[in-house]
Scaffold this motif. Structure first.
Motif, short mmCIF file in Angstrom:
data_model
loop_
_atom_site.label_atom_id
_atom_site.label_comp_id
_atom_site.label_asym_id
_atom_site.label_seq_id
_atom_site.Cartn_x
_atom_site.Cartn_y
_atom_site.Cartn_z
N ALA A 87 0.81 -1.22 0.00
CA ALA A 87 0.00 0.00 0.00
C ALA A 87 0.84 1.28 0.00
CB ALA A 87 -0.94 -0.01 1.20
N THR A 88 2.08 1.19 0.51
CA THR A 88 2.87 2.42 0.63
C THR A 88 4.01 2.53 -0.38
OG1 THR A 88 4.31 1.40 2.32
CG2 THR A 88 2.40 2.66 3.10
N ARG A 89 4.47 1.43 -0.92
CA ARG A 89 5.63 1.48 -1.81
C ARG A 89 5.30 1.16 -3.26
NH1 ARG A 89 10.92 -0.74 1.31
NH2 ARG A 89 10.70 0.57 3.17
N THR A 90 4.03 0.97 -3.54
CA THR A 90 3.64 0.73 -4.92
C THR A 90 2.53 1.69 -5.30
OG1 THR A 90 1.87 -0.89 -4.54
CG2 THR A 90 4.14 -1.74 -4.58
N ARG A 91 2.22 1.71 -6.57
CA ARG A 91 1.15 2.58 -7.07
C ARG A 91 -0.12 1.79 -7.34
NH1 ARG A 91 2.24 7.21 -9.81
NH2 ARG A 91 0.93 6.48 -11.50
N ILE A 92 -0.16 0.57 -6.89
CA ILE A 92 -1.26 -0.32 -7.24
C ILE A 92 -2.63 0.18 -6.75
CG2 ILE A 92 -1.18 -1.91 -5.27
CD1 ILE A 92 -1.29 -4.17 -7.43
N LEU A 93 -2.66 0.90 -5.65
CA LEU A 93 -3.94 1.38 -5.10
C LEU A 93 -4.29 2.80 -5.55
CD1 LEU A 93 -3.65 0.00 -1.45
CD2 LEU A 93 -4.76 -1.05 -3.43
N PHE A 94 -3.49 3.39 -6.41
CA PHE A 94 -3.73 4.77 -6.84
C PHE A 94 -5.09 5.00 -7.49
CE2 PHE A 94 0.55 7.17 -6.94
CZ PHE A 94 0.81 6.76 -5.64
N PRO A 95 -5.68 4.02 -8.19
CA PRO A 95 -7.00 4.27 -8.77
C PRO A 95 -8.12 4.44 -7.74
CG PRO A 95 -5.92 2.46 -9.90
CD PRO A 95 -5.10 2.77 -8.67
N LEU A 96 -7.85 4.16 -6.48
CA LEU A 96 -8.88 4.22 -5.45
C LEU A 96 -8.98 5.60 -4.83
CD1 LEU A 96 -8.13 0.83 -3.71
CD2 LEU A 96 -9.81 1.31 -5.49
N ARG A 102 -5.56 5.81 2.20
CA ARG A 102 -5.00 6.15 3.51
C ARG A 102 -5.21 5.03 4.52
NH1 ARG A 102 -6.30 12.50 4.53
NH2 ARG A 102 -4.43 13.26 3.49
N PHE A 103 -6.32 4.33 4.43
CA PHE A 103 -6.61 3.25 5.38
C PHE A 103 -5.90 1.95 4.99
CE2 PHE A 103 -9.60 -0.11 7.05
CZ PHE A 103 -9.22 0.02 8.37
N ALA A 104 -5.70 1.73 3.72
CA ALA A 104 -5.14 0.46 3.21
C ALA A 104 -3.83 0.03 3.88
CB ALA A 104 -4.99 0.53 1.70
N PRO A 105 -2.87 0.94 4.13
CA PRO A 105 -1.62 0.48 4.74
C PRO A 105 -1.79 -0.12 6.14
CG PRO A 105 -1.33 2.68 3.82
CD PRO A 105 -2.80 2.36 3.75
N PHE A 106 -2.91 0.16 6.77
CA PHE A 106 -3.13 -0.32 8.12
C PHE A 106 -4.00 -1.56 8.19
CE2 PHE A 106 -2.55 4.28 8.12
CZ PHE A 106 -1.38 4.36 8.87
N MET A 107 -4.60 -1.95 7.07
CA MET A 107 -5.55 -3.05 7.08
C MET A 107 -4.91 -4.39 7.43
SD MET A 107 -8.01 -2.02 3.89
CE MET A 107 -9.29 -3.23 4.24
N LEU A 108 -3.84 -4.77 6.75
CA LEU A 108 -3.23 -6.06 7.05
C LEU A 108 -2.46 -6.04 8.38
CD1 LEU A 108 -2.26 -7.64 3.62
CD2 LEU A 108 -4.37 -7.79 4.95
N PRO A 109 -1.79 -4.95 8.74
CA PRO A 109 -1.22 -4.93 10.09
C PRO A 109 -2.28 -5.04 11.19
CG PRO A 109 -0.09 -3.34 8.73
CD PRO A 109 -1.28 -3.84 7.93
N LEU A 110 -3.43 -4.42 10.98
CA LEU A 110 -4.52 -4.54 11.96
C LEU A 110 -5.06 -5.97 11.98
CD1 LEU A 110 -6.25 -3.09 14.04
CD2 LEU A 110 -7.74 -2.32 12.16
N PHE A 154 -9.24 -6.10 2.40
CA PHE A 154 -8.01 -5.72 1.69
C PHE A 154 -7.99 -6.37 0.30
CE2 PHE A 154 -3.52 -5.88 0.55
CZ PHE A 154 -3.12 -4.58 0.83
N ALA A 155 -8.33 -7.64 0.24
CA ALA A 155 -8.37 -8.32 -1.06
C ALA A 155 -9.38 -7.65 -1.99
CB ALA A 155 -8.72 -9.80 -0.87
N ALA A 156 -10.51 -7.25 -1.45
CA ALA A 156 -11.54 -6.60 -2.27
C ALA A 156 -11.06 -5.26 -2.82
CB ALA A 156 -12.82 -6.41 -1.46
N ILE A 157 -10.40 -4.45 -1.98
CA ILE A 157 -9.93 -3.16 -2.50
C ILE A 157 -8.79 -3.35 -3.48
CG2 ILE A 157 -10.74 -1.86 -0.48
CD1 ILE A 157 -7.75 -1.49 0.25
N LEU A 158 -7.99 -4.38 -3.27
CA LEU A 158 -6.92 -4.68 -4.23
C LEU A 158 -7.51 -5.07 -5.58
CD1 LEU A 158 -3.90 -4.93 -4.71
CD2 LEU A 158 -4.02 -7.25 -3.78
N LEU A 159 -8.52 -5.93 -5.56
CA LEU A 159 -9.18 -6.32 -6.82
C LEU A 159 -9.86 -5.12 -7.48
CD1 LEU A 159 -10.69 -9.77 -5.80
CD2 LEU A 159 -8.77 -9.33 -7.35
#
Length: 167
Positions: A87-96, A102-110, A154-159
Motif C-alpha cells: 500500500a505504501t511502496r507501490t502505485r497499485i492502489l492509486f486508482p482508489l 489512507r486506510f489500506a496500509p493499516f488493514m493487514l497490520p490490523l 483488503f483483497a476486495a480493495i486490491l481487486l
C-alpha cells in the motif's frame, strides 16, 4: 499496471509476498490433518463449541495445532509487512479514493494484530480445559472474525484497484 515506484520498494514487496506464500503453505501443511479444521476452531464462539472440536482431536493433533502457532505468528508478521509495503511502496492502489488509500496500509497490520490476539487466546485455551471463561471464547472468535473481515476487505480493495487500472 506498474507495481512500484522504486526497484528497492518493489523488491521488499515481492520478498514479503514470497515469505507469505511459503509460511502460508507451511501452516496449511502443519494443520492439514486436523479434522475438524482450524477454521472451525476459529469460529467456535462458546466453550462448548470449542471443546467439541479440540476433544475430537487426538493428543498428537492438539500438539500439532499448538506447534503451528509460532509459524502462524511468523505468517502474520509477514502478511502485515506485505500489506503495508504494497500500500505504501507501490502505485497499485492509486486508482482508489484517497480515504481508501489512507486506510489500506493499516488493514493487514490490523488484521495481524487480531490474528496475534486469536493465537494468544488459542494458546491459552488449548493449554488445558477452561470452560468457565465464556467471554474469552467470544473475544477469541471476535478477533478471528475481525482478522478475516480485514483480510477480505483488503483483497476486495486490491481487486477493485486492479479492475480500475491506472489512469
Amino acid at each position: 499496471m506498474s507495481l512500484g515506484s522504486t526497484a528497492r520498494g518493489t523488491r521488499a514487496v515481492w520478498l514479503c509476498a514470497a515469505l507469505v506464500l511459503i509460511l502460508a503453505g507451511l501452516t496449511a501443511w502443519i494443520v492439514a490433518p486436523l479434522s475438524p479444521g482450524v477454521l472451525m476452531l476459529q469460529f467456535a464462539w462458546t466453550p462448548r463449541a470449542f471443546g467439541e472440536i479440540v476433544h475430537v482431536w487426538p493428543p498428537e493433533h492438539l500438539a500439532r495445532y499448538r506447534a503451528h502457532l509460532p509459524v502462524d505468528c511468523a505468517l502474520l508478521l509477514a502478511y502485515a509487512a506485505f500489506g503495508h509495503l504494497l500500500a505504501t511502496r507501490t502505485r497499485i492502489l492509486f486508482p482508489l479514493a484517497r480515504p481508501v488509500r489512507r486506510f489500506a496500509p493499516f488493514m493487514l497490520p490490523l488484521a495481524a494484530a487480531f490474528d496475534a490476539a486469536e493465537n494468544a487466546f488459542h494458546a491459552w485455551l488449548t493449554a488445558m480445559p477452561r470452560f468457565d471463561v465464556p467471554l474469552v471464547y467470544l473475544a477469541s472468535t471476535a478477533s478471528s472474525a475481525s482478522k478475516w473481515a480485514l483480510l477480505f476487505a483488503f483483497a476486495a480493495i486490491l481487486l477493485c484497484a486492479l479492475a480500475r487500472g491506472e489512469d
